[in-house]
Scaffold this motif. Structure first.
Motif, mmCIF file in Angstrom:
data_model
loop_
_atom_site.group_PDB
_atom_site.id
_atom_site.type_symbol
_atom_site.label_atom_id
_atom_site.label_comp_id
_atom_site.label_asym_id
_atom_site.label_seq_id
_atom_site.Cartn_x
_atom_site.Cartn_y
_atom_site.Cartn_z
ATOM 1 N N VAL A 94 0.845 -1.189 0.000
ATOM 2 C CA VAL A 94 0.000 0.000 0.000
ATOM 3 C C VAL A 94 0.890 1.252 0.000
ATOM 4 O O VAL A 94 1.830 1.343 0.816
ATOM 5 C CB VAL A 94 -0.938 0.000 1.228
ATOM 6 C CG1 VAL A 94 -1.896 1.187 1.176
ATOM 7 C CG2 VAL A 94 -1.715 -1.302 1.288
ATOM 8 N N ASN A 95 0.606 2.187 -0.919
ATOM 9 C CA ASN A 95 1.403 3.413 -1.006
ATOM 10 C C ASN A 95 0.921 4.450 0.001
ATOM 11 O O ASN A 95 0.029 4.177 0.820
ATOM 12 C CB ASN A 95 1.382 3.967 -2.422
ATOM 13 C CG ASN A 95 -0.039 4.265 -2.893
ATOM 14 O OD1 ASN A 95 -0.953 4.415 -2.081
ATOM 15 N ND2 ASN A 95 -0.219 4.350 -4.203
ATOM 16 N N GLU A 96 1.468 5.690 -0.105
ATOM 17 C CA GLU A 96 1.144 6.725 0.864
ATOM 18 C C GLU A 96 -0.327 7.136 0.804
ATOM 19 O O GLU A 96 -0.895 7.624 1.799
ATOM 20 C CB GLU A 96 2.011 7.972 0.627
ATOM 21 C CG GLU A 96 3.486 7.790 0.907
ATOM 22 C CD GLU A 96 4.241 7.343 -0.324
ATOM 23 O OE1 GLU A 96 3.593 6.789 -1.256
ATOM 24 O OE2 GLU A 96 5.480 7.500 -0.369
ATOM 25 N N GLN A 97 -0.957 6.960 -0.340
ATOM 26 C CA GLN A 97 -2.367 7.335 -0.466
ATOM 27 C C GLN A 97 -3.318 6.235 0.021
ATOM 28 O O GLN A 97 -4.540 6.387 -0.045
ATOM 29 C CB GLN A 97 -2.695 7.658 -1.939
ATOM 30 C CG GLN A 97 -2.088 8.952 -2.415
ATOM 31 C CD GLN A 97 -0.601 8.831 -2.678
ATOM 32 O OE1 GLN A 97 -0.143 7.757 -3.103
ATOM 33 N NE2 GLN A 97 0.160 9.917 -2.434
ATOM 34 N N GLY A 98 -2.770 5.082 0.489
ATOM 35 C CA GLY A 98 -3.609 4.005 0.986
ATOM 36 C C GLY A 98 -4.173 3.136 -0.101
ATOM 37 O O GLY A 98 -5.236 2.529 0.078
ATOM 38 N N ILE A 99 -3.470 3.106 -1.270
ATOM 39 C CA ILE A 99 -3.953 2.296 -2.392
ATOM 40 C C ILE A 99 -3.025 1.104 -2.558
ATOM 41 O O ILE A 99 -1.796 1.246 -2.618
ATOM 42 C CB ILE A 99 -3.993 3.124 -3.686
ATOM 43 C CG1 ILE A 99 -4.917 4.339 -3.496
ATOM 44 C CG2 ILE A 99 -4.438 2.279 -4.868
ATOM 45 C CD1 ILE A 99 -4.902 5.292 -4.665
ATOM 46 N N ASP A 110 -8.727 0.009 8.899
ATOM 47 C CA ASP A 110 -7.613 -0.945 8.868
ATOM 48 C C ASP A 110 -6.328 -0.254 8.419
ATOM 49 O O ASP A 110 -5.242 -0.502 8.960
ATOM 50 C CB ASP A 110 -7.944 -2.092 7.919
ATOM 51 C CG ASP A 110 -9.006 -3.029 8.479
ATOM 52 O OD1 ASP A 110 -9.304 -2.920 9.681
ATOM 53 O OD2 ASP A 110 -9.527 -3.866 7.714
ATOM 54 N N TRP A 111 -6.435 0.629 7.417
ATOM 55 C CA TRP A 111 -5.258 1.332 6.917
ATOM 56 C C TRP A 111 -4.659 2.240 8.002
ATOM 57 O O TRP A 111 -3.446 2.286 8.216
ATOM 58 C CB TRP A 111 -5.626 2.123 5.665
ATOM 59 C CG TRP A 111 -4.550 3.081 5.196
ATOM 60 C CD1 TRP A 111 -4.669 4.412 5.026
ATOM 61 C CD2 TRP A 111 -3.207 2.757 4.850
ATOM 62 N NE1 TRP A 111 -3.494 4.964 4.598
ATOM 63 C CE2 TRP A 111 -2.560 3.946 4.482
ATOM 64 C CE3 TRP A 111 -2.484 1.563 4.815
ATOM 65 C CZ2 TRP A 111 -1.227 3.998 4.066
ATOM 66 C CZ3 TRP A 111 -1.158 1.630 4.399
ATOM 67 C CH2 TRP A 111 -0.542 2.820 4.032
ATOM 68 N N GLU A 112 -5.523 2.934 8.717
ATOM 69 C CA GLU A 112 -5.025 3.796 9.787
ATOM 70 C C GLU A 112 -4.377 2.974 10.915
ATOM 71 O O GLU A 112 -3.383 3.392 11.506
ATOM 72 C CB GLU A 112 -6.180 4.637 10.346
ATOM 73 C CG GLU A 112 -6.686 5.685 9.361
ATOM 74 C CD GLU A 112 -7.878 6.434 9.906
ATOM 75 O OE1 GLU A 112 -8.420 5.992 10.964
ATOM 76 O OE2 GLU A 112 -8.291 7.451 9.289
ATOM 77 N N ASN A 113 -4.959 1.816 11.176
ATOM 78 C CA ASN A 113 -4.410 0.948 12.213
ATOM 79 C C ASN A 113 -3.028 0.447 11.807
ATOM 80 O O ASN A 113 -2.087 0.433 12.619
ATOM 81 C CB ASN A 113 -5.364 -0.223 12.476
ATOM 82 C CG ASN A 113 -4.969 -1.006 13.724
ATOM 83 O OD1 ASN A 113 -4.214 -0.518 14.555
ATOM 84 N ND2 ASN A 113 -5.508 -2.219 13.855
ATOM 85 N N VAL A 114 -2.867 0.042 10.532
ATOM 86 C CA VAL A 114 -1.577 -0.440 10.041
ATOM 87 C C VAL A 114 -0.542 0.685 10.092
ATOM 88 O O VAL A 114 0.613 0.484 10.489
ATOM 89 C CB VAL A 114 -1.719 -1.012 8.621
ATOM 90 C CG1 VAL A 114 -0.346 -1.327 8.034
ATOM 91 C CG2 VAL A 114 -2.587 -2.260 8.628
ATOM 92 N N GLN A 115 -0.927 1.911 9.702
ATOM 93 C CA GLN A 115 0.006 3.028 9.753
ATOM 94 C C GLN A 115 0.454 3.328 11.183
ATOM 95 O O GLN A 115 1.632 3.613 11.436
ATOM 96 C CB GLN A 115 -0.666 4.274 9.137
ATOM 97 C CG GLN A 115 -0.745 4.266 7.619
ATOM 98 C CD GLN A 115 -1.352 5.547 7.086
ATOM 99 O OE1 GLN A 115 -2.428 5.969 7.511
ATOM 100 N NE2 GLN A 115 -0.655 6.179 6.140
#
Length: 465
Positions: A94-99, A110-115
């Motif tokens: 996943v890149n910086e934009q969450g894609i 989920d993306w925020e949790n992974v970050q």
């Protein structure tokens, strides 16, 4: 037949069986609960972090990170496209934009949790940050909710679990239960078996089967239960000996009572037939009553000593002074036979014992020596203490005919009379002496002297230490 065998196992077997089985079952459940809690914790942690934390995830994420650094994002995208329908875990990049590189769906939470986990540096092997040559940064991880592959258990080649996969955890449980049941039954049987033999032995004793032995049934056991079996055999042998001695004593007492009672009847009959000799008959009756009184007294003394009911009171006294008193009385009786009692007086010897029992023992031995010593001869008395002063030895020797060597151990048995001495005494004096000495923890032995005569030796502890 099986039901009878189950009943014969006894309550102790079932108590041992269930105790051992429950302890094993508790241990198995406890260990299983620990593993389950550990697995549950990891699964729960994986769900809350939204990232797979299992072992295969570390391996797959590391391989994808290496491919990304070596071949770039295009190589990783090509690999994921080729393997997304195969037996392979999906690695998200996943890149910086969450894609994601394959634009696979990923919720914002989920993306925020992974970050957040990546910034905190938690799970660095499951969440890797890789920077490509063009400057773009990618987060590589495997989502926990990915449906294409389950990292927690192997899959069927078609991607489905085998039909009997749910039975796999049940088999170890069933085999563990059966194994614990078998081991518990064997242990309970091993422990309860000697108890059953002992129970049967006690039942045999209660049924007057005094020759019962159980140690041979214990096999080759070398434990406390085998020791208990040997002690049971020793107890049974002792009971057999005591019962035989009791029967023998009753027989001998009956025999000894018969003679004076017969003489009493004869004296009474003579008094009735010859009234002019009433005084002679009364003298005879008086003598026989005296003999009966003496016999009953000695039997009572012996029975009390045998039963350990002596009511003895131990006190400290001078043994040589007691011996002087006994010898003085014996000399008076021996003077009628012109028998001398030689005694070399010794220094004071203090002992702690029952003076009455010791007096009775010494008196019986000396009177026995006087009875068997021919007129005109002598009796020798010697006393001495050991070097450490803990024991006292005393010997009394006569010049009589002695005893056959085979009968030396029998002279201390009740109602024993040597060959040719059937009319001398009741045969209880030395038996009472032996019991009195043994009560004090001492010993008494008899031996024939080379020059003739019998020697009785006593060894007594001083009882002061």
């Amino acid at each position: 037949m099986f039901s009878l065998r189950i009943e014969h196992l006894g309550r102790l077997f079932w108590k041992l069986f269930f105790a051992i089985w429950l302890s094993q079952l508790t241990a198995v459940i406890g260990v299983g609960a620990v593993f389950w809690m550990h697995r549950y914790t990891k699964d729960h942690e994986a769900i809350t972090t939204s990232v797979s934390l299992h072992g295969p995830a570390v391996r797959e994420v590391a391989a994808s990170a290496a491919l990304l650094r070596a071949g770039g994002i295009s190589a990783l995208r090509e690999l994921e496209l080729e393997t997304q329908h195969e037996f392979h875990p999906p690695v998200y990049a996943v890149n910086e934009q969450g894609i994601d590189v394959l634009e696979r769906p990923l919720s914002l939470s989920d993306w925020e949790n992974v970050q957040q986990l990546a910034r905190e540096g938690r799970y660095p092997q499951q969440i890797r940050t890789v920077q490509e040559n063009d400057g773009h940064r990618y987060l590589l991880f495997i989502p926990e909710h990915a449906q294409q592959f389950d990292l927690k258990r192997p899959q069927h080649p078609e991607g489905h679990f085998p039909p009997n996969a749910t039975l796999l955890p049940v088999l170890p449980v069933i085999m563990g239960l059966l194994s614990s049941l078998l081991i518990s039954a064997v242990l309970a049987w091993y422990l309860a078996k000697p108890i059953r033999y002992l129970r049967a032995g006690f039942q045999s004793l209660a049924n007057n089967q005094f020759d019962t032995q159980v140690s041979h049934a214990m096999g080759r056991r070398r434990d406390e239960l085998a020791d208990l079996g040997r002690e049971f055999d020793r107890m049974a042998h002792q009971i057999t000996t005591l019962m035989a001695a009791q029967r023998h004593l009753l027989h001998d007492v009956s025999h000894e009572l018969r003679s004076p009672l017969a003489r009493l009847q004869a004296a009474i009959g003579l008094a009735r037939q010859q009234p002019d000799k009433i005084d002679t008959s009364l003298d005879r009756i008086e003598r026989e009553i005296g003999r009966l009184d003496e016999l009953v007294g000695e039997v009572l003394t012996l029975s009390r000593l045998e039963a350990g009911v002596t009511h003895s009171v131990k006190e400290e006294f001078d043994l040589t002074e007691l011996l002087d008193s006994v010898i003085e009385d014996t000399r008076f009786e021996a003077s009628a036979k012109h028998v001398a009692v030689n005694y070399l007086e010794s220094h004071d010897i203090q002992i702690n014992a029952d003076a009455e029992l010791i007096h009775r023992a010494l008196e019986n031995i000396l009177r026995n020596a006087v009875k068997h010593t021919p007129p005109g001869s002598s009796i020798q008395v010697e006393i001495d203490s050991s070097l450490d002063g803990r024991q006292v030895s005393l010997s009394i020797s006569d010049q009589g005919p002695g005893v056959v060597d085979e009968q030396l151990t029998s002279v201390f048995e009740p109602f024993f009379r040597g060959s040719g001495n059937s009319q001398i005494g009741f045969g209880l004096g030395l038996a009472i002496a032996r019991r009195a000495v043994e009560v004090h923890g001492g010993s008494i032995t008899a031996r024939n002297k080379p020059e003739g005569g019998l020697q009785i030796e006593l060894i007594l502890p001083n009882g002061l230490g």
